[in-house]
Design an enzyme around this catalytic site. Structure first.
Site, short mmCIF file in Angstrom:
data_model
loop_
_atom_site.label_atom_id
_atom_site.label_comp_id
_atom_site.label_asym_id
_atom_site.label_seq_id
_atom_site.Cartn_x
_atom_site.Cartn_y
_atom_site.Cartn_z
N LYS A 75 0.82 -1.21 0.00
CA LYS A 75 0.00 0.00 0.00
C LYS A 75 0.86 1.27 0.00
O LYS A 75 0.47 2.27 -0.59
CB LYS A 75 -1.02 0.01 1.14
N ARG A 111 -5.98 2.59 11.32
CA ARG A 111 -5.68 1.18 11.50
C ARG A 111 -6.63 0.52 12.50
O ARG A 111 -6.51 -0.67 12.75
CB ARG A 111 -4.25 1.03 12.02
N ARG A 155 12.50 -7.62 2.57
CA ARG A 155 12.49 -6.16 2.58
C ARG A 155 13.75 -5.61 3.26
O ARG A 155 14.21 -6.17 4.25
CB ARG A 155 11.25 -5.69 3.34
N ARG A 208 14.54 -4.20 8.92
CA ARG A 208 13.97 -3.48 10.06
C ARG A 208 13.46 -4.46 11.12
O ARG A 208 12.95 -5.52 10.76
CB ARG A 208 12.78 -2.62 9.60
N ARG A 212 2.42 -8.84 13.53
CA ARG A 212 1.75 -7.70 12.87
C ARG A 212 0.55 -8.18 12.05
O ARG A 212 -0.45 -7.49 11.96
CB ARG A 212 2.74 -6.96 11.97
P1 AMP Z 1 3.91 1.03 8.72
O1 AMP Z 1 5.16 1.62 8.19
O2 AMP Z 1 2.67 1.74 8.23
O3 AMP Z 1 3.82 -0.45 8.51
O4 AMP Z 1 3.92 1.28 10.32
C1 AMP Z 1 4.92 0.75 11.15
C2 AMP Z 1 4.43 0.67 12.58
O5 AMP Z 1 4.06 1.98 13.04
C3 AMP Z 1 3.18 -0.17 12.80
O6 AMP Z 1 3.46 -1.55 12.94
C4 AMP Z 1 2.65 0.43 14.09
O7 AMP Z 1 3.38 -0.01 15.22
C5 AMP Z 1 2.94 1.89 13.91
N1 AMP Z 1 1.82 2.59 13.26
C6 AMP Z 1 1.80 3.20 12.05
N2 AMP Z 1 0.60 3.73 11.77
C7 AMP Z 1 -0.18 3.47 12.85
C8 AMP Z 1 -1.53 3.76 13.22
N3 AMP Z 1 -2.35 4.41 12.37
N4 AMP Z 1 -1.97 3.33 14.41
C9 AMP Z 1 -1.18 2.67 15.27
N5 AMP Z 1 0.08 2.35 15.01
C10 AMP Z 1 0.60 2.75 13.81
#
Ligand code: AMP
Length: 214
Positions: free
Chosen positions: A13, A88, A127, A160, A171
């Site tokens: 996404k 989320r 990744r 990461r 996750r």
């Molecule tokens: P992403 O890069 O979008 O996969 O986000 C990495 C991590 O950031 C996620 O696994 C969450 O721990 C945190 N995170 C990002 N966006 C949100 C959100 N909208 N609500 C809660 N945690 C978030």
């Protein structure tokens, strides 16, 4: 045009969000990127977020909602924006809708990039992210020109913590439990768009453009 990207972590996404932002000239707002930038610069928000992120858990709603509501109210968002990684949870979606309703606005599209869990696990283990600029690559699908070195800035690449297999499993569990209900939420609001995320990146984008328009 105000767009939400939905999909499991690793569904692609973020990649599609960047392409949408470039084509329609609207900001790409990634909450994950905002948290990572805060971690890198050592802010209080970054310190708080890191403890959750490293475990594959969501950062609490109260740390993310105000941040996004504030961001989408800025001038560069007046023509629209693409949200990547937010909302989320149902409470986040409701808080966003409530904040937009106050200014007589609503989201236009929620695009769900659908990829089965098996593909996600395979994708995420390949990744790699740059320690310096945060650019992301994939050892098979989006390799750097020189192995282990960022094309963008020459920084070193790492897997990461939140892309490690045990964290990815966690996750995905969190995604199914807390984020997937948003598919029904946006179906009920008649703004859900489903795309197959297993096909080629450019073909996924073509499907999205068919819906959003040229
Ligand atoms: P992403 O890069 O979008 O996969 O986000 C990495 C991590 O950031 C996620 O696994 C969450 O721990 C945190 N995170 C990002 N966006 C949100 C959100 N909208 N609500 C809660 N945690 C978030």
């Amino acid at each position: 045009m105000k767009i939400i990207m939905l999909g499991a972590p690793g569904a692609g996404k973020g990649t599609q969000a960047k392409k949408i932002a470039a084509k329609y000239d609207i900001p790409h707002i990634s909450t994950g990127d905002i948290f990572r930038a805060n971690i890198k610069s050592g802010t209080d928000l970054g310190k708080k977020a890191k403890t959750f992120m490293d475990q594959g858990l969501l950062v609490p709603d109260e740390l993310v909602v105000d941040l996004v509501v504030d961001r989408v109210g800025q001038d560069d968002c007046s023509k629209g924006y693409v949200l990547d990684g937010f909302p989320r949870t149902i409470p986040q979606a409701e808080a966003l809708d409530a904040a937009l309703a106050k200014v007589d606005q609503k989201m236009d599209y929620a695009i769900n990039v659908e990829v089965p869990d098996e593909n996600i696990i395979q994708r995420m283990s390949g990744r790699r992210a740059c320690v310096d600029c945060g650019a992301t690559y994939h050892i098979v699908y989006a390799p750097t020109k020189k192995e282990g070195i960022c094309d963008n800035c020459g920084g070193s690449l790492i897997l990461r913590d939140d892309d490690k297999p045990e964290t990815v499993q966690k996750r995905l569990g969190v995604y199914h439990e807390q984020t997937q209900p948003l598919i029904e939420y946006y179906t009920d609001k008649n703004i859900l768009v489903e795309v197959d995320g297993t096909i080629d990146i450019n073909d996924v984008f073509t499907e999205i453009v068919k819906v959003l328009g040229e």
